[in-house]
Design an enzyme around this catalytic site. Structure first.
Site, PDB file in Angstrom:
ATOM      1  N   GLY A  83       0.834  -1.196   0.000  1.00  0.00           N
ATOM      2  CA  GLY A  83       0.000   0.000   0.000  1.00  0.00           C
ATOM      3  C   GLY A  83       0.870   1.247   0.000  1.00  0.00           C
TER       4      GLY A  83
ATOM      5  N   TRP B  44      -8.537  -3.007  -2.196  1.00  0.00           N
ATOM      6  CA  TRP B  44      -9.229  -1.763  -1.789  1.00  0.00           C
ATOM      7  C   TRP B  44      -9.481  -0.835  -2.966  1.00  0.00           C
ATOM      8  CZ3 TRP B  44      -4.256  -2.121   0.958  1.00  0.00           C
ATOM      9  CH2 TRP B  44      -4.334  -2.760   2.192  1.00  0.00           C
TER      10      TRP B  44
ATOM     11  N   GLY C 144      -4.541  13.912  -6.349  1.00  0.00           N
ATOM     12  CA  GLY C 144      -5.589  13.235  -5.584  1.00  0.00           C
ATOM     13  C   GLY C 144      -5.643  13.712  -4.144  1.00  0.00           C
TER      14      GLY C 144
ATOM     15  N   ARG D  83     -29.948  22.076  22.260  1.00  0.00           N
ATOM     16  CA  ARG D  83     -29.910  21.179  23.414  1.00  0.00           C
ATOM     17  C   ARG D  83     -29.744  21.971  24.720  1.00  0.00           C
ATOM     18  NH1 ARG D  83     -31.376  16.169  25.124  1.00  0.00           N
ATOM     19  NH2 ARG D  83     -29.966  15.395  26.714  1.00  0.00           N
TER      20      ARG D  83
ATOM     21  N   GLN E 211     -18.833  14.382  20.632  1.00  0.00           N
ATOM     22  CA  GLN E 211     -18.814  14.778  22.045  1.00  0.00           C
ATOM     23  C   GLN E 211     -19.899  15.830  22.335  1.00  0.00           C
ATOM     24  OE1 GLN E 211     -16.839  13.137  23.976  1.00  0.00           O
ATOM     25  NE2 GLN E 211     -17.258  14.199  25.889  1.00  0.00           N
ATOM     26  N   ILE E 212     -20.011  16.805  21.448  1.00  0.00           N
ATOM     27  CA  ILE E 212     -20.996  17.878  21.640  1.00  0.00           C
ATOM     28  C   ILE E 212     -22.420  17.300  21.589  1.00  0.00           C
ATOM     29  CG2 ILE E 212     -21.986  19.953  20.526  1.00  0.00           C
ATOM     30  CD1 ILE E 212     -19.045  20.683  19.762  1.00  0.00           C
TER      31      ILE E 212
ATOM     32  N   GLU F  41      -4.892   7.404  -0.152  1.00  0.00           N
ATOM     33  CA  GLU F  41      -4.093   8.353  -0.963  1.00  0.00           C
ATOM     34  C   GLU F  41      -2.842   8.778  -0.192  1.00  0.00           C
ATOM     35  OE1 GLU F  41      -5.651  10.563  -3.906  1.00  0.00           O
ATOM     36  OE2 GLU F  41      -7.318   9.181  -4.151  1.00  0.00           O
TER      37      GLU F  41
ATOM     38  N   GLU G  45       1.485   9.215   7.859  1.00  0.00           N
ATOM     39  CA  GLU G  45       2.928   8.967   8.010  1.00  0.00           C
ATOM     40  C   GLU G  45       3.632   9.206   6.668  1.00  0.00           C
ATOM     41  OE1 GLU G  45       0.490   6.972   9.117  1.00  0.00           O
ATOM     42  OE2 GLU G  45       0.758   7.153  11.280  1.00  0.00           O
TER      43      GLU G  45
END
Ligand SMILES: Cc1cc2nc3c(=O)[nH]c(=O)nc-3n(C[C@H](O)[C@H](O)[C@H](O)COP(=O)(O)OP(=O)(O)OC[C@H]3O[C@@H](n4cnc5c(N)ncnc54)[C@H](O)[C@@H]3O)c2cc1C
Length: 378
Positions: A131, A156, A241, A267, A335-336, A362, A366
């Site tokens: 990959g 993939w 890409g 909320r 989280q919100i 793509e 790393e």
């Protein structure tokens, strides 16, 4: 770099936004939930010129440039990341053929990719054991009279089951990156087998499949570019890409931010909207700031590419920062949303699942850091 959009860029952005809001977004939950490949929606994108935004008009593309493409990708991704990745890879394939193809190859494939006659295009570089390091690929192509015979496996591959044309890399010379060539393999070619779609964390409406090539015979004219010159084509295509994937990440994270703002206003806890709490406000402030920074990096890379200037490092920086920002932003959005953030009914959890892959494909984060560091140290 001019931050004002040209008339064409603004027009492409607007038509992508309108279509995304009207058609793509309402279908996004179903697309994800039922792993529904969005075939009709892709045709709608093609009708708007969005499957070949940066492909010249004489080849059927929109000829609108790289910045316009990046903006369109943001808009589509904001609505549905599965649709967006399919659009991104098809655009990439159209650009690669337009740039490196012979007149015959360009005239044969680009108009079909642009018009939607091909549902999609595919880019088959990765293999089960290669990959990040495509120089380790094992797929081979050997010359047999006036044909090439390809044997190997790809892993993939986005839209592999639907592609009208697949750009396939295979070894034609010695080991390493210098002995690799690139071929245009049409969907349905005998010897090309499409495997079972992957059961993915996110992008569940996109099609990701392994491909097997067994004595897959393509004409000599299917060679794209020079024999043994395929690695360079792959790297140049991936540079472009990465602008697309940075845009995808930004679009998904923008959706997460917009929904978080709305949710925070609606909320209530402890008798007031959670948007009144500084802890929530600071999250929203960070999300917005990081997203704008990602957008600027992405626009810079797109603008450099559009002007024909070197952009490899800048595309890696945009992809690295936008993808990692998207994961952070989408995580904060969950989280919100509190408990509802963990529930399928709310889009926040889909955004997090969709954003996650952007630091992987793509070129992983790393790999982006390797590209950036090399150019910084050089
Ligand atoms: C949904 C999806 C769609 C995809 N679509 C396509 C497609 O259309 N076409 C295609 O060709 N591929 C596609 N890919 C493959 C994708 O590009 C690869 O998964 C990716 O490049 C990483 O390769 P790998 O999975 O083999 O990981 P590996 O290369 O095995 O890496 C594993 C880990 O090791 C790290 N690593 C590897 N080398 C180094 C190094 N030198 N230094 C530091 N760390 C390192 C990586 O960053 C990663 O964290 C897709 C993947 C997914 C998940």
């Amino acid at each position: 770099m001019d931050l004002e959009l040209t008339e064409t860029q603004a027009l492409v952005q607007k038509s992508a936004r309108d279509f995304a809001t009207r058609v793509i977004a309402p279908a996004a939950h179903e697309t994800d939930e039922h792993e529904r490949f969005p075939k009709e929606i892709l045709k709608g994108l093609a009708d708007l010129g969005l499957m070949a935004v940066n492909v010249p008009e004489e080849l059927g593309g929109a000829g609108a440039g790289v910045v316009a493409y990046a903006l369109a990708m943001q808009e589509v991704s904001r609505a549905c990341a599965s649709t967006a990745v399919t659009m991104a890879v098809t655009n990439m394939v159209g650009e690669v053929i337009a740039r490196f193809g012979t007149d015959e190859q360009r005239n044969k494939h680009c108009p079909k990719l642009a018009s939607g006659e091909y549902v999609a295009g595919s880019f088959a570089l990765s293999e089960p054991e290669a990959g990040s390091d495509p120089g380790g690929m094992r797929t081979t192509a050997r010359r047999d009279g006036d044909a090439w015979v390809i044997d190997g496996a790809k892993q993939w591959i986005t839209s592999g089951a639907y592609a009208g044309v697949i750009v396939v890399w295979a070894r034609t010379g010695g080991p390493g990156t210098k002995g690799i060539s690139c071929f245009l393999v049409e969907g349905g070619t005998p010897g090309l087998r499409v495997g079972k779609p992957e059961d993915k964390m996110g992008l569940r409406g996109s099609n990701t499949v392994p491909l097997e090539l067994e004595r897959c015979r393509v004409p000599a004219s299917a060679l794209l570019g020079e024999e043994n010159g395929g690695f360079k084509i792959a790297m140049m295509a991936l540079d472009g890409g990465r602008i697309g994937i940075s845009s995808q990440a930004i679009g998904v994270a923008r959706a997460a931010l917009d929904e978080s703002v709305q949710y925070a206003k609606d909320r209530k806890a402890f008798g007031k909207p959670i948007a009144d709490f500084q802890a929530i406000q600071w999250k929203l402030a960070n999300m917005k700031t990081e997203l704008d920074a990602a957008h600027l990096l992405s626009m810079r890379a797109a603008s450099l590419k559009e002007r024909g200037l070197p952009f490899s490092r800048e595309a890696s920086m945009a992809k690295l920062f936008a993808s990692e920002t998207a994961v952070r932003v989408c995580n904060e959005a969950v989280q919100i949303h509190g408990g509802y953030g963990y529930i399928r009914e709310f889009a926040a959890e889909r955004h997090l699942r969709d954003a996650r892959v952007t630091t992987i494909y793509e070129g992983t984060s790393e790999v982006q850091r390797i590209v950036i560091a090399r150019s910084v140290i050089a």
